[in-house]
Design a protein around this motif. Structure first.
Motif, PDB file in Angstrom:
ATOM      1  N   ILE A  67       0.692  -0.989  -0.022  1.00 26.31           N
ATOM      2  CA  ILE A  67      -0.045  -0.274   0.068  1.00 26.31           C
ATOM      3  C   ILE A  67       0.437   1.137   0.126  1.00 26.31           C
ATOM      4  O   ILE A  67       1.357   1.325   0.641  1.00 26.31           O
ATOM      5  CB  ILE A  67      -0.943   0.031   1.623  1.00 26.31           C
ATOM      6  N   LYS A  68       0.673   2.154  -1.004  1.00 23.96           N
ATOM      7  CA  LYS A  68       1.465   3.254  -1.228  1.00 23.96           C
ATOM      8  C   LYS A  68       0.820   4.183  -0.552  1.00 23.96           C
ATOM      9  O   LYS A  68       0.018   4.766  -1.187  1.00 23.96           O
ATOM     10  CB  LYS A  68       1.919   3.893  -2.326  1.00 23.96           C
ATOM     11  N   GLN A  69       0.072   4.985   0.585  1.00 23.62           N
ATOM     12  CA  GLN A  69      -0.428   5.715   1.588  1.00 23.62           C
ATOM     13  C   GLN A  69       0.410   6.876   1.455  1.00 23.62           C
ATOM     14  O   GLN A  69       1.458   7.136   1.775  1.00 23.62           O
ATOM     15  CB  GLN A  69      -0.649   5.581   2.419  1.00 23.62           C
ATOM     16  N   TYR A  70      -0.614   8.205   0.871  1.00 23.94           N
ATOM     17  CA  TYR A  70      -0.269   9.393   0.645  1.00 23.94           C
ATOM     18  C   TYR A  70      -0.472  10.211   2.043  1.00 23.94           C
ATOM     19  O   TYR A  70      -1.896   9.837   2.553  1.00 23.94           O
ATOM     20  CB  TYR A  70      -1.063  10.073  -0.072  1.00 23.94           C
ATOM     21  N   ILE A  71       0.446  10.491   2.568  1.00 25.87           N
ATOM     22  CA  ILE A  71      -0.446  11.666   3.950  1.00 25.87           C
ATOM     23  C   ILE A  71      -0.461  13.112   4.001  1.00 25.87           C
ATOM     24  O   ILE A  71       0.773  13.962   3.207  1.00 25.87           O
ATOM     25  CB  ILE A  71       0.655  11.397   5.142  1.00 25.87           C
ATOM     26  N   PRO A  72      -1.447  13.598   3.943  1.00 23.98           N
ATOM     27  CA  PRO A  72      -1.551  14.965   4.088  1.00 23.98           C
ATOM     28  C   PRO A  72      -0.573  15.527   4.889  1.00 23.98           C
ATOM     29  O   PRO A  72      -0.412  15.237   5.983  1.00 23.98           O
ATOM     30  CB  PRO A  72      -3.413  15.625   3.985  1.00 23.98           C
ATOM     31  N   THR A  73      -0.573  17.115   4.722  1.00 21.90           N
ATOM     32  CA  THR A  73      -0.181  17.629   5.463  1.00 21.90           C
ATOM     33  C   THR A  73      -0.706  18.035   6.418  1.00 21.90           C
ATOM     34  O   THR A  73      -0.225  18.647   7.707  1.00 21.90           O
ATOM     35  CB  THR A  73      -0.371  19.142   4.675  1.00 21.90           C
ATOM     36  N   GLY A  74      -1.674  17.225   7.167  1.00 21.71           N
ATOM     37  CA  GLY A  74      -2.432  18.255   8.058  1.00 21.71           C
ATOM     38  C   GLY A  74      -2.144  16.565   9.007  1.00 21.71           C
ATOM     39  O   GLY A  74      -2.348  16.397  10.067  1.00 21.71           O
ATOM     40  N   LEU A  75      -1.302  15.921   8.097  1.00 20.29           N
ATOM     41  CA  LEU A  75      -0.992  14.290   9.578  1.00 20.29           C
ATOM     42  C   LEU A  75       0.805  14.138   9.303  1.00 20.29           C
ATOM     43  O   LEU A  75       1.458  14.668   8.444  1.00 20.29           O
ATOM     44  CB  LEU A  75      -1.233  13.708   9.268  1.00 20.29           C
ATOM     45  N   PHE A  76       0.735  13.624  10.525  1.00 23.55           N
ATOM     46  CA  PHE A  76       2.557  13.452   9.611  1.00 23.55           C
ATOM     47  C   PHE A  76       2.455  11.657  10.241  1.00 23.55           C
ATOM     48  O   PHE A  76       1.601  10.981  11.554  1.00 23.55           O
ATOM     49  CB  PHE A  76       3.850  14.217  10.374  1.00 23.55           C
ATOM     50  N   VAL A  77       3.561  11.059   9.921  1.00 28.08           N
ATOM     51  CA  VAL A  77       4.194   9.539  10.453  1.00 28.08           C
ATOM     52  C   VAL A  77       5.204   9.576  11.142  1.00 28.08           C
ATOM     53  O   VAL A  77       6.046   9.983  10.389  1.00 28.08           O
ATOM     54  CB  VAL A  77       3.981   8.738   8.739  1.00 28.08           C
ATOM     55  N   ASP A  78       5.697   9.002  11.837  1.00 29.40           N
ATOM     56  CA  ASP A  78       6.967   9.558  12.506  1.00 29.40           C
ATOM     57  C   ASP A  78       8.145   7.923  12.633  1.00 29.40           C
ATOM     58  O   ASP A  78       7.387   6.755  12.470  1.00 29.40           O
ATOM     59  CB  ASP A  78       6.510   9.180  14.814  1.00 29.40           C
ATOM     60  N   PRO A  79       8.360   8.605  11.697  1.00 25.96           N
ATOM     61  CA  PRO A  79       9.558   7.363  10.421  1.00 25.96           C
ATOM     62  C   PRO A  79      10.076   6.891  11.875  1.00 25.96           C
ATOM     63  O   PRO A  79      11.126   5.387  11.071  1.00 25.96           O
ATOM     64  CB  PRO A  79      10.597   7.606  10.237  1.00 25.96           C
ATOM     65  N   TYR A  80      10.983   7.070  13.403  1.00 26.29           N
ATOM     66  CA  TYR A  80      12.117   6.156  14.495  1.00 26.29           C
ATOM     67  C   TYR A  80      10.267   5.546  14.732  1.00 26.29           C
ATOM     68  O   TYR A  80      10.916   4.206  15.310  1.00 26.29           O
ATOM     69  CB  TYR A  80      11.831   7.786  15.140  1.00 26.29           C
TER      70      TYR A  80
END
Length: 148
Positions: free
Chosen positions: A40-53
Motif C-alpha cells: 500500500i502506497k499511502q499519501y499522508i496529507p499536510t495535516g498529518l504526519f507519520v513518525d519514522p522512528y
C-alpha cells in the motif's frame, strides 16, 4: 484485472495520536491470494504526519512493515509549513477473511493555525495506491497496480 476490490480506511482512537487501518477485500478473480503480497502506497496529507522512528520500532517488533518514502521530512512542522509525504506499507492477510488484507499505520495530527472562532479543521486522507505481487509458481510472477 480484478473484478471487485473493496477498500476501506478507518481512523481509530481520538486526539492527536491515531491509527489508520486499511482493509482491502478482493473479489473472486484472483485464485490463490496465499501466494500474493499487497503493498500500500499511502499519501499522508499536510495535516498529518507519520513518525519514522515509531515505524522503525514497530518493524523491529514485527507489528507492521512500513517505511517512509519522503525525504527531508520534519515531524515538528505545523501543517501550513509541511509537505505531503508517502509511506509504503506491506499489508498482512486477514486471518478471519481469506480474500482480505489489512494494514495498520500510526498517524499523528499536526498543529494548525489558530482560529478566531472554535472552528474545526478537517484533514482528508485520500485512497492509497495498491500494488500486488503474486508468485504463481513455475517461475511465473505477476505484478498488478490496482486502480480505482
Amino acid at each position: 484485472t480484478c473484478s471487485e476490490i473493496i477498500l476501506r480506511q478507518e481512523v481509530l482512537k481520538d486526539g492527536f495520536h491515531r491509527d489508520l487501518l486499511t482493509k482491502v477485500k478482493f473479489g473472486e478473480s484472483i485464485e490463490d491470494l496465499q501466494t500474493c503480497r499487497l503493498l500500500i502506497k499511502q499519501y499522508i496529507p499536510t495535516g498529518l504526519f507519520v513518525d519514522p522512528y515509531e515505524l522503525a520500532s514497530l518493524r523491529e517488533r514485527n507489528i507492521t512493515e512500513a517505511v517512509m518514502v519522503s525525504e527531508n521530512f520534519n515531524i515538528e512542522a505545523p501543517n501550513y509549513l509541511s509537505k505531503e509525504s508517502e509511506v509504503l506499507i506491506y499489508a498482512r492477510q486477514d486471518s478471519q477473511c481469506i480474500d482480505c488484507f489489512q494494514a495498520f499505520l500510526p498517524v499523528h495530527y499536526r498543529y494548525h493555525r489558530p482560529h478566531i472562532k472554535d472552528g474545526e479543521t478537517f484533514t482528508v486522507v485520500h485512497n492509497p495506491d495498491l500494488l500486488m505481487y503474486c508468485d504463481q509458481g513455475k517461475g511465473y510472477k505477476s505484478f498488478w497496480r490496482v486502480e480505482e
